[in-house]
Motif scaffolding. Sequence first.
Motif, PDB file in Angstrom:
ATOM      1  N   PRO A   6      -5.367  -0.655  12.926  1.00  0.00           N
ATOM      2  CA  PRO A   6      -6.711  -0.197  12.532  1.00  0.00           C
ATOM      3  C   PRO A   6      -7.792  -0.997  13.230  1.00  0.00           C
ATOM      4  CG  PRO A   6      -5.296  -0.450  10.604  1.00  0.00           C
ATOM      5  CD  PRO A   6      -4.559  -1.053  11.770  1.00  0.00           C
ATOM      6  N   ASP A  34      -3.194   4.924  -0.524  1.00  0.00           N
ATOM      7  CA  ASP A  34      -3.966   3.805   0.019  1.00  0.00           C
ATOM      8  C   ASP A  34      -4.239   3.993   1.504  1.00  0.00           C
ATOM      9  OD1 ASP A  34      -1.858   2.098  -2.119  1.00  0.00           O
ATOM     10  OD2 ASP A  34      -4.030   2.133  -2.399  1.00  0.00           O
ATOM     11  N   CYS A  35      -3.347   4.733   2.155  1.00  0.00           N
ATOM     12  CA  CYS A  35      -3.509   4.979   3.579  1.00  0.00           C
ATOM     13  C   CYS A  35      -2.968   6.361   3.884  1.00  0.00           C
ATOM     14  CB  CYS A  35      -2.756   3.929   4.406  1.00  0.00           C
ATOM     15  SG  CYS A  35      -2.835   4.184   6.186  1.00  0.00           S
ATOM     16  N   ILE A  73      -2.142   8.803   7.008  1.00  0.00           N
ATOM     17  CA  ILE A  73      -1.997   8.931   8.460  1.00  0.00           C
ATOM     18  C   ILE A  73      -1.928  10.413   8.770  1.00  0.00           C
ATOM     19  CG2 ILE A  73      -0.571   8.373  10.461  1.00  0.00           C
ATOM     20  CD1 ILE A  73       0.600   6.040   8.788  1.00  0.00           C
ATOM     21  N   PRO A  86       0.832  -1.204   0.000  1.00  0.00           N
ATOM     22  CA  PRO A  86       0.000   0.000   0.000  1.00  0.00           C
ATOM     23  C   PRO A  86       0.870   1.259   0.000  1.00  0.00           C
ATOM     24  CG  PRO A  86      -0.728  -1.549   1.688  1.00  0.00           C
ATOM     25  CD  PRO A  86       0.570  -2.064   1.153  1.00  0.00           C
ATOM     26  N   GLN A  98      -9.838   5.573   4.274  1.00  0.00           N
ATOM     27  CA  GLN A  98      -8.419   5.226   4.245  1.00  0.00           C
ATOM     28  C   GLN A  98      -7.576   6.112   5.147  1.00  0.00           C
ATOM     29  OE1 GLN A  98     -10.236   7.011   2.102  1.00  0.00           O
ATOM     30  NE2 GLN A  98      -9.155   7.156   0.143  1.00  0.00           N
ATOM     31  N   THR A 140       1.474   4.650   1.438  1.00  0.00           N
ATOM     32  CA  THR A 140       1.085   5.273   2.707  1.00  0.00           C
ATOM     33  C   THR A 140       1.713   6.643   2.831  1.00  0.00           C
ATOM     34  OG1 THR A 140       0.890   3.106   3.751  1.00  0.00           O
ATOM     35  CG2 THR A 140       1.108   5.002   5.214  1.00  0.00           C
ATOM     36  N   LEU A 156       0.550  -1.225  11.244  1.00  0.00           N
ATOM     37  CA  LEU A 156       1.425  -0.362  10.454  1.00  0.00           C
ATOM     38  C   LEU A 156       2.592   0.104  11.303  1.00  0.00           C
ATOM     39  CD1 LEU A 156      -1.509   0.320   8.947  1.00  0.00           C
ATOM     40  CD2 LEU A 156      -0.105   2.093   7.949  1.00  0.00           C
ATOM     41  N   GLN A 187      -2.302  -6.390   9.775  1.00  0.00           N
ATOM     42  CA  GLN A 187      -2.748  -5.046   9.406  1.00  0.00           C
ATOM     43  C   GLN A 187      -2.047  -3.950  10.192  1.00  0.00           C
ATOM     44  OE1 GLN A 187      -4.443  -7.348  11.047  1.00  0.00           O
ATOM     45  NE2 GLN A 187      -6.014  -6.508  12.408  1.00  0.00           N
ATOM     46  N   LEU A 237      -6.251   7.425   8.820  1.00  0.00           N
ATOM     47  CA  LEU A 237      -6.058   7.027  10.212  1.00  0.00           C
ATOM     48  C   LEU A 237      -5.903   8.294  11.043  1.00  0.00           C
ATOM     49  CD1 LEU A 237      -3.604   4.012   9.851  1.00  0.00           C
ATOM     50  CD2 LEU A 237      -6.072   3.984  10.168  1.00  0.00           C
ATOM     51  N   ALA A 268      -6.037  11.731   0.451  1.00  0.00           N
ATOM     52  CA  ALA A 268      -6.580  10.387   0.647  1.00  0.00           C
ATOM     53  C   ALA A 268      -6.972   9.754  -0.676  1.00  0.00           C
ATOM     54  CB  ALA A 268      -7.793  10.454   1.583  1.00  0.00           C
TER      55      ALA A 268
END
Lengths: 369, 61
Positions: free
Chosen positions: A82, A41-42, A44, A7, A61, A9, A273, A271, A63, A37
């Motif tokens: 997550p 894919d992610c 933060i 992903p 997606q 990120t 990170l 999952q 956090l 976003a």
Amino acid sequence: MGWGEPPFTVMLIIPTGIGAAIGGYAGDALPVARAMASVCDCLITHPNVLNGAQLYWPLPQALYVEGYGLDQFAAGAWGLRPVRQNCIGLVFDQAIEPELRLRHLQAADAARATLGLSLTDAVITDAPLGVRLETAISGATWGTIAHPDSLLRAVEAVIKREGATAIAVVARFPDHPESAALAHYRQGQGVDPLAGAEAVISHLVVRTFGLPCAHAPALSPLPITPDLSPRAAAEELGYTFLPSVLAGLSRAPQFVRWPKTGLEPSHLQPQDLWRDQVNALVVPESACGGSAVLHLNQTNTTLITVAENRTTMQADPATLKLTTIQTQTYLEALGVLVALRAGIDPITLTTQVNPVACLHDVSHHSEAV
Amino acid sequence: MITLELITTTVEMPDHPTDLLAQIQQALRQHGEPLRWAVTGITDHQAQIEAVVLQASDGLG
């Protein structure tokens, strides 16, 4: 994502309380977060970016990671796990007047009934927290509370008695409706006078309990003004700032504190990170002196700075000797992210593509050692 | 009993930028446990740092 690709990120940081031109007001960096976003894919990021008081935007997606947790994550000490849903514990400052407290309880009721969030009953601190606001030499706003022990006792109670897995703190902040700082803020200028103290409150809770936390200040409503900046408008729509905090905390990732907690590697989950998975970090150009930036500078994360997002800080990458991709705007930064995600060197999308040089003969390399 | 204090300090900019973080953390630990901090500017090779630190009299985890 392509087959087998990890992903992509991205971390987006806009520190609170430093007068950021974008993100220093009422969730006015949320459009930046929405755009980012859509190209990763992610994403933060932290409450200052995603909280718009009454307004927020669900980003599956994204956090929602409180600043102290973000710093620990960037240091490699904590991971992010997550979740589908947190049980949010409510902690109210004893100093909040009954009517204002009722407004916050009703905001919590609305979040439960209209959004389906899981909330505990509220715990009131055993002493007024005593919020103190300060402005430092740099122009950044900071703050402390007079009774941090009272806050921590209340949080402990909401965790042990109510089973909370995330904490929403509402502290009574001083009302200064005539202050120049507030007037500037409402006009979309200057520095948020409350921000520094808010960050310290949530940092203290996250540091002590290792749970997601965010803060909403309790304030008396302000008189209406025709000069309200669009950037500050979201904070004057209602009686509380709580809705966006609750929405964010509802899916904030849990922290994985390993190896200090003694967990075995087998307790880690696929999952989870960790910081080595962050492909890029985007920060204002003048605000590169924070813990997360300096930690991630020591990894393979690409640092991207945005010059247009001016702040009161004067910690730029050149004087800190950081290697960054410097952009002028978030639009440009988004372009860099698109290139990075596609595996394209961003410089090749400009006119400044230099020929590959041959630096020196291998047989002479030992002379440089 | 814990207290929160806003402090300012300076750190000499090191020759190697990777050493800056360790020097900042060492400088802040002299005042307490850092909760939130930032380099706010650099003047004459001195990094100015603002921070809120925890000063605890018990062993909060």
